[in-house]
Design a protein around this motif. Structure first.
Motif, PDB file in Angstrom:
ATOM      1  N   ARG A   1       0.774  -1.169  -0.023  1.00 47.66           N
ATOM      2  CA  ARG A   1       0.088   0.032   0.184  1.00 47.66           C
ATOM      3  C   ARG A   1       0.974   1.146  -0.161  1.00 47.66           C
ATOM      4  O   ARG A   1       2.006   1.410   0.611  1.00 47.66           O
ATOM      5  CB  ARG A   1      -0.878   0.112   1.111  1.00 47.66           C
ATOM      6  N   TRP A   2       0.434   2.332  -0.940  1.00 49.80           N
ATOM      7  CA  TRP A   2       1.161   3.478  -0.902  1.00 49.80           C
ATOM      8  C   TRP A   2       1.404   4.263   0.477  1.00 49.80           C
ATOM      9  O   TRP A   2       2.406   4.889   0.809  1.00 49.80           O
ATOM     10  CB  TRP A   2       0.725   4.345  -1.797  1.00 49.80           C
TER      11      TRP A   2
ATOM     12  N   ALA B   1     -13.348   3.889  -5.594  1.00 41.60           N
ATOM     13  CA  ALA B   1     -12.834   4.567  -6.637  1.00 41.60           C
ATOM     14  C   ALA B   1     -11.233   4.207  -7.191  1.00 41.60           C
ATOM     15  O   ALA B   1     -10.945   4.423  -8.337  1.00 41.60           O
ATOM     16  CB  ALA B   1     -13.058   6.184  -6.372  1.00 41.60           C
ATOM     17  N   GLY B   2     -10.797   3.650  -6.135  1.00 43.32           N
ATOM     18  CA  GLY B   2      -9.367   3.073  -6.434  1.00 43.32           C
ATOM     19  C   GLY B   2      -9.094   2.120  -6.988  1.00 43.32           C
ATOM     20  O   GLY B   2      -8.065   1.373  -7.203  1.00 43.32           O
TER      21      GLY B   2
ATOM     22  N   GLN C   1      -6.318  -3.219  -7.859  1.00 40.89           N
ATOM     23  CA  GLN C   1      -6.075  -2.155  -7.023  1.00 40.89           C
ATOM     24  C   GLN C   1      -4.595  -2.069  -6.797  1.00 40.89           C
ATOM     25  O   GLN C   1      -3.816  -0.949  -6.625  1.00 40.89           O
ATOM     26  CB  GLN C   1      -6.875  -2.167  -5.833  1.00 40.89           C
ATOM     27  N   SER C   2      -3.963  -3.257  -6.517  1.00 37.79           N
ATOM     28  CA  SER C   2      -2.588  -3.314  -5.907  1.00 37.79           C
ATOM     29  C   SER C   2      -1.473  -3.378  -6.907  1.00 37.79           C
ATOM     30  O   SER C   2      -1.846  -3.640  -8.045  1.00 37.79           O
ATOM     31  CB  SER C   2      -2.530  -4.447  -5.067  1.00 37.79           C
TER      32      SER C   2
ATOM     33  N   ALA D   1     -14.194   6.540  -1.629  1.00 36.79           N
ATOM     34  CA  ALA D   1     -12.836   6.770  -2.357  1.00 36.79           C
ATOM     35  C   ALA D   1     -12.222   5.442  -2.425  1.00 36.79           C
ATOM     36  O   ALA D   1     -11.383   5.373  -3.372  1.00 36.79           O
ATOM     37  CB  ALA D   1     -12.244   7.653  -1.136  1.00 36.79           C
ATOM     38  N   PHE D   2     -12.255   4.505  -1.551  1.00 42.16           N
ATOM     39  CA  PHE D   2     -11.643   3.144  -1.518  1.00 42.16           C
ATOM     40  C   PHE D   2     -12.231   2.572  -2.816  1.00 42.16           C
ATOM     41  O   PHE D   2     -11.351   2.001  -3.465  1.00 42.16           O
ATOM     42  CB  PHE D   2     -12.189   2.607  -0.239  1.00 42.16           C
TER      43      PHE D   2
END
Length: 266
Positions: free
Chosen positions: A160-161, A222-223, A262-263, A219-220
């Protein structure tokens, strides 16, 4: 916030895992339920393991209603003798072990400074320690049947960023990831493969968080390039069933993200 509707779960669709026996820890809900249903759809008999019997029995009834075979074992996996009891139950009730899915988790996303020492110990007990024990105990049973597949559940939070709040949770899962990689090398000659799966899918905990934090949840989602949180059966369980099949026999030691893109694994 709306999500595309995934494929509707159905009844048994194939027999690629016919005659196989699978163990799924944490099999009573969420991703564990989805994996259990996916394995059963492909013909595997499933031993559902967890702490709460009525949750396990609910999933077992879903499997049986679709014509599958399921047994339940209610046990706290970190208690003395629990790993031995799990392997013994699969052998005695279902005839052996071909697939081991280590899905149960006791780690929490919390800031490092807020993580209690006893909870830290429990997280590693329920994570790499029990995973390691079950892998070692399952190994000879897998070998007796010509080899099998170990699936260990890990997390994209490790890449995770923003690592805030995920230090202990990621550390637990990265320790498991290292064990998987070693097993893939050390046990390959026996016909056993080992894989990590990093999922994003609905679960009681995630659904509660999304309902109570709608802006953060939006937001989650949307990513996620796929535009939705995964379905435990359609997006995780069925792919895991394929990973355990002969069709995936050349795949071992890898980390498979089932997260809608996502990842970013390096």
């Amino acid at each position: 916030m709306s999500e595309p509707t995934p494929q509707t779960p159905g009844t048994a669709r194939d027999d690629r895992l016919a005659g196989k026996v699978a163990i799924v820890t944490g099999g009573g809900q969420g991703v564990g339920r989805g994996i259990s249903l996916g394995l059963a759809e492909s013909g595997a008999a499933v031993l559902l393991v967890g702490r709460t019997l009525h949750k396990l029995e609910s999933v077992a009834e879903e499997i049986r209603a679709a014509g599958g075979t399921a047994e339940c074992l209610a046990v706290d996996i970190i208690t003395d003798g629990a790993p031995e009891a799990i392997i013994a139950a699969a052998v005695e009730r279902l005839g052996g072990v071909d697939i081991l899915v280590n899905n149960a988790n006791m780690a929490m996303p919390l800031p490092l400074s807020d993580y209690p020492d006893d909870a830290f110990r429990t997280a590693f007990e329920g994570g790499p320690r029990v995973t390691f024990s079950l892998m070692k105990l399952a190994r000879p049973e897998l070998a007796k049947r010509g080899g099998g597949t170990i699936i260990n559940l890990v997390t994209s939070a490790a890449v995770r960023w923003d690592a805030a709040n995920y230090g202990v949770y990621s550390a637990v899962k990265e320790a498991i990831r290292a064990l998987t990689r070693a097993a893939a090398y050390e046990w390959a000659a026996e016909g056993t493969r080992a894989l990590n799966v990093a999922p994003h899918a609905h679960s009681p905990g995630l659904d509660w968080w999304m309902e109570n934090n709608p802006e953060e949840a939006a937001a989650f989602v949307a990513g996620i390039p796929a535009g939705r949180v995964g379905d435990p059966l359609v997006d995780v369980g069925r792919p895991v069933a394929w990973l355990c099949s002969a069709e995936a026999s050349y795949l071992s030691g890898a980390t498979i993200p089932l997260d809608g893109g996502q990842s970013r694994w390096g």
